[in-house]
Design an enzyme around this catalytic site. Structure first.
Site, PDB file in Angstrom:
ATOM      1  N   PRO A   2       0.775  -1.218   0.000  1.00 18.75           N
ATOM      2  CA  PRO A   2       0.000   0.000   0.000  1.00 18.75           C
ATOM      3  C   PRO A   2       0.812   1.277   0.000  1.00 18.75           C
ATOM      4  O   PRO A   2       1.561   1.560   0.938  1.00 18.75           O
ATOM      5  CB  PRO A   2      -0.819  -0.124   1.286  1.00 18.75           C
ATOM      6  CG  PRO A   2      -0.214  -1.232   2.060  1.00 18.75           C
ATOM      7  CD  PRO A   2       0.893  -1.799   1.318  1.00 18.75           C
ATOM      8  N   GLU A   3       0.645   2.050  -1.042  1.00 16.69           N
ATOM      9  CA  GLU A   3       1.098   3.431  -1.058  1.00 16.69           C
ATOM     10  C   GLU A   3      -0.190   4.260  -1.080  1.00 16.69           C
ATOM     11  O   GLU A   3      -1.276   3.708  -0.922  1.00 16.69           O
ATOM     12  CB  GLU A   3       1.970   3.698  -2.293  1.00 16.69           C
ATOM     13  CG  GLU A   3       3.202   2.778  -2.336  1.00 16.69           C
ATOM     14  CD  GLU A   3       4.133   3.041  -3.505  1.00 16.69           C
ATOM     15  OE1 GLU A   3       4.269   4.200  -3.897  1.00 16.69           O
ATOM     16  OE2 GLU A   3       4.718   2.079  -4.016  1.00 16.69           O
ATOM     17  N   HIS A  95      -2.897 -14.720  10.212  1.00 12.59           N
ATOM     18  CA  HIS A  95      -2.485 -13.313  10.186  1.00 12.59           C
ATOM     19  C   HIS A  95      -3.670 -12.362  10.251  1.00 12.59           C
ATOM     20  O   HIS A  95      -3.520 -11.181   9.991  1.00 12.59           O
ATOM     21  CB  HIS A  95      -1.627 -13.038   8.957  1.00 12.59           C
ATOM     22  CG  HIS A  95      -0.462 -13.968   8.847  1.00 12.59           C
ATOM     23  ND1 HIS A  95       0.476 -14.097   9.845  1.00 12.59           N
ATOM     24  CD2 HIS A  95      -0.108 -14.845   7.883  1.00 12.59           C
ATOM     25  CE1 HIS A  95       1.373 -15.005   9.485  1.00 12.59           C
ATOM     26  NE2 HIS A  95       1.033 -15.477   8.300  1.00 12.59           N
ATOM     27  N   ARG A 114       3.367  -9.689   7.623  1.00 10.01           N
ATOM     28  CA  ARG A 114       4.696  -9.223   8.045  1.00 10.01           C
ATOM     29  C   ARG A 114       4.642  -8.350   9.284  1.00 10.01           C
ATOM     30  O   ARG A 114       5.676  -8.024   9.845  1.00 10.01           O
ATOM     31  CB  ARG A 114       5.369  -8.491   6.886  1.00 10.01           C
ATOM     32  CG  ARG A 114       5.671  -9.445   5.755  1.00 10.01           C
ATOM     33  CD  ARG A 114       6.243  -8.737   4.576  1.00 10.01           C
ATOM     34  NE  ARG A 114       7.585  -8.252   4.842  1.00 10.01           N
ATOM     35  CZ  ARG A 114       8.290  -7.554   3.969  1.00 10.01           C
ATOM     36  NH1 ARG A 114       7.770  -7.245   2.805  1.00 10.01           N
ATOM     37  NH2 ARG A 114       9.498  -7.164   4.254  1.00 10.01           N
ATOM     38  N   LYS A 157      19.136  19.623   0.104  1.00 10.46           N
ATOM     39  CA  LYS A 157      19.159  18.155   0.293  1.00 10.46           C
ATOM     40  C   LYS A 157      20.227  17.538  -0.603  1.00 10.46           C
ATOM     41  O   LYS A 157      20.184  17.681  -1.812  1.00 10.46           O
ATOM     42  CB  LYS A 157      17.798  17.553  -0.076  1.00 10.46           C
ATOM     43  CG  LYS A 157      16.735  17.822   0.943  1.00 10.46           C
ATOM     44  CD  LYS A 157      16.370  16.551   1.697  1.00 10.46           C
ATOM     45  CE  LYS A 157      15.621  16.829   2.955  1.00 10.46           C
ATOM     46  NZ  LYS A 157      16.462  16.849   4.140  1.00 10.46           N
TER      47      LYS A 157
END
Length: 282
Positions: A2-3, A95, A114, A157
């Site tokens: 998931p993004e 899970h 996970r 940056k």
DNA sequence: ATTGGTTCCTGCTGGC
DNA sequence: TGCCAGCAGGAACCAA
């Protein structure tokens, strides 16, 4: 998986079943996900009505009728699966960590093999200052995200632009897939120094990010209509990846021969795979 | 203060 | 066909 687009797809799938519904039964099947669950987690959810479901970056926010907010992150492998009333019961898997049953008979399960996912309960007035939300950058599809704003956040940056876009403090919601895709459509090399993405380049990158995310959400939505559940699956957008997971394939923007020039390249940056076209992206 | 590397966990997959 | 090392879409944490 998931993004931002996947999380957006999930909340759109959950809303019709959960908004306005009361949690009739809550089952917590383990004490911790990524972090320990809060004290009396299930008991605090039990009997609450879900008033509204929103998203901030990759976090799902379910606003409850007692002023608390259920905060949820899917991590890498988290899924929400929804079974409607009248549908055949599905066996509980190893899970399936959290199970919510509404007074309308819908059953929502949070499944996360996970266990990089998390849930927390936060008072709504403390939401903005929550340690996981406080430092997040702007929403990429929101009005606060613009070329000049991105350029400002990238100033000074030294890291590659790929790494900077994965940093949720710069812009919140991109992950490894959509960073590669966005840089491709912006024509920017993932190896370019973040601070050199200014002016027109920053403008192009903002447009590319918005366009990639918007198209991905549309594709996710189409699969939701087919499957009628907030499964957290990718929807159809994986078939539209221009560069991600396409090492050696022809670049969709070039007419050159992938057999001769190698096509799409895969490199590793800060231990994550990056895909790009060496010709179109500078 | 930034930056990059490591780590948490399990499930697949691809190469042998 | 079967096995297993290596890799996976996140991000907090740590050391330099």
């Amino acid at each position: 998986m998931p993004e931002l687009p996947e999380v957006e797809t999930v909340i759109r799938g959950l809303r019709p079943h959960l908004e306005g519904a009361r949690l009739a039964r809550v089952e917590q099947r383990r004490a911790d996900l990524r972090f320990p669950l809060p004290e009396r987690f299930a008991a605090r959810l039990q009997g609450r009505r879900i008033e509204r479901i929103d998203r901030r970056a990759k976090y799902i926010l379910a606003h409850l009728d007692d002023g608390a907010v259920l905060l949820c992150h899917l991590g890498m492998s988290g899924r929400m699966t929804l079974t409607g009333p009248g549908q055949a019961p599905v066996a509980i898997g190893p899970h399936d960590h959290i199970i919510l049953v509404t007074d309308r008979g819908a059953e929502l399960r949070f499944n996360d093999a996970r266990r990089f996912g998390l849930m927390d309960l936060v008072a709504s007035e403390d939401l903005e200052s929550h340690r996981l939300l406080a430092g997040l950058g702007p929403e990429p599809l929101g009005n606060a995200f613009s070329g000049p704003e991105l350029a400002r956040r990238l100033r000074g940056k030294r890291s590659p632009i790929k790494a900077a876009l994965l940093d949720q403090r710069i812009v919140a919601g991109l992950g490894n897939i959509y960073v590669s895709e966005s840089l491709f459509f912006a024509g920017i090399s993932p190896r370019r120094s973040a601070h050199s993405v200014q002016g027109d380049r920053a403008e192009r990158l903002v447009m590319a990010i918005r366009s990639v995310l918007t198209r991905a959400i549309e594709a996710g939505g189409s699969s939701l209509r087919d499957y009628v559940q907030a499964s957290g699956e990718l929807g159809y957008f994986q078939h539209e990846w221009a560069v991600y997971d396409r090492e050696g394939a022809a670049c969709p923007g070039c007419t050159c021969d992938p057999a001769r020039d190698g096509g799409i390249r895969r490199i590793v940056q800060s231990n994550r795979a990056t895909y790009y076209c060496g010709r179109r992206q500078r």
